[in-house]
Design an enzyme around this catalytic site. Sequence first.
Site, PDB file in Angstrom:
ATOM      1  CE1 TYR A 231      66.399  75.291   5.743  1.00  0.00           C
ATOM      2  CE2 TYR A 231      66.072  74.002   3.766  1.00  0.00           C
ATOM      3  CZ  TYR A 231      66.713  74.204   4.967  1.00  0.00           C
ATOM      4  OH  TYR A 231      67.670  73.318   5.387  1.00  0.00           O
TER       5      TYR A 231
ATOM      6  N   PRO B 270      77.733  71.659   2.136  1.00  0.00           N
ATOM      7  CG  PRO B 270      77.112  70.418   0.256  1.00  0.00           C
ATOM      8  CD  PRO B 270      76.566  71.356   1.300  1.00  0.00           C
ATOM      9  CG  LEU B 271      79.650  73.072  -2.344  1.00  0.00           C
ATOM     10  CD1 LEU B 271      79.024  73.839  -3.495  1.00  0.00           C
ATOM     11  CD2 LEU B 271      80.648  72.043  -2.863  1.00  0.00           C
ATOM     12  N   GLY B 272      81.482  74.269   2.089  1.00  0.00           N
ATOM     13  CA  GLY B 272      82.145  75.206   2.982  1.00  0.00           C
ATOM     14  C   GLY B 272      83.642  75.285   2.721  1.00  0.00           C
TER      15      GLY B 272
END
Length: 302
Positions: free
Chosen positions: A53, A209-211
């Site tokens: 990252y 998770p917010l796709g």
Amino acid sequence: MRYRTIARTAVSAIGLGAMPLSIEHRPDEARAIATVHAALDAGVTLIDTADSYHWHAGEAGHNELLIARALARYGGDTSDVLVATKGGRGRPGDGSWTVTATPAHLKRAAEASARRLGVDAIGLYQLHKPDPAVPWAESVGALRELLDAGTIRAAGISNVTTAQIRQAHRILGDGLVSVQNRYSPAVRDSEPELRLSTRLGLAFLPWSPLGGIARSSLDGPSGPTSVGTAFHQVAAEHGVSPQQVALAWLLARSPAVIPVPGASRPASVTDSARAVELTLSTEELARLEDTALPGRTGGVSE
């Protein structure tokens, strides 16, 4: 905050995905650390990072070092915070992602991650992605050796199939504690992996998770989002954000689910953490289940 378990460790039911704090379009360090501190203030005790990252070439471990500094500067107790990191991917600095999951690389990467995080043993170390050039059993075997050596306390695997989960479980036994795949309102093709993880007692940590509700850091500024869906309608009825509804929906999918939404602002992580307070009715869950959101099941992967 409510809690769920990774093996025998209790962690917040919503974690912090720290990737946006270090990759392209990252905030300055002051805001990045403020974001981590806001997560801790909200009761978040799971932070997800990785050695890959970072943005530019030569920055490997940027996010791990940032998390270590943020924890060191926090005024409260951080002894119950689980930092989960990953190894096996790289970023040359041109926006692309590479995969290297040879045993030798994974062992070196885990040791380097432990040094950057300032720990004797990594709480949760995840193999970031299967390497098509390396037999899966060999990569997973490296995790077994890291467990036996005490370099890591628990192992996880990411971006995997059900067959790979089963093989890793045979090799690692109780040492395997988590699976991290892409899963969201818009991308649901890891449903079989979620069901298997639940049966095996493994935590399932959806990345991105917010796709369909909010743009992923991987999508860039032009990534797809949706408006006016059942997620937005339910959010309006409860007076909360669509992101909170998406996270509450994920939590309702299985007791194994622990979402790790990314954030680059304190307000975002605070809003995400509040999703544990939202209980969706059976009727609302049915409405959300029937909602098809724009997304993709291939392409870029974390």
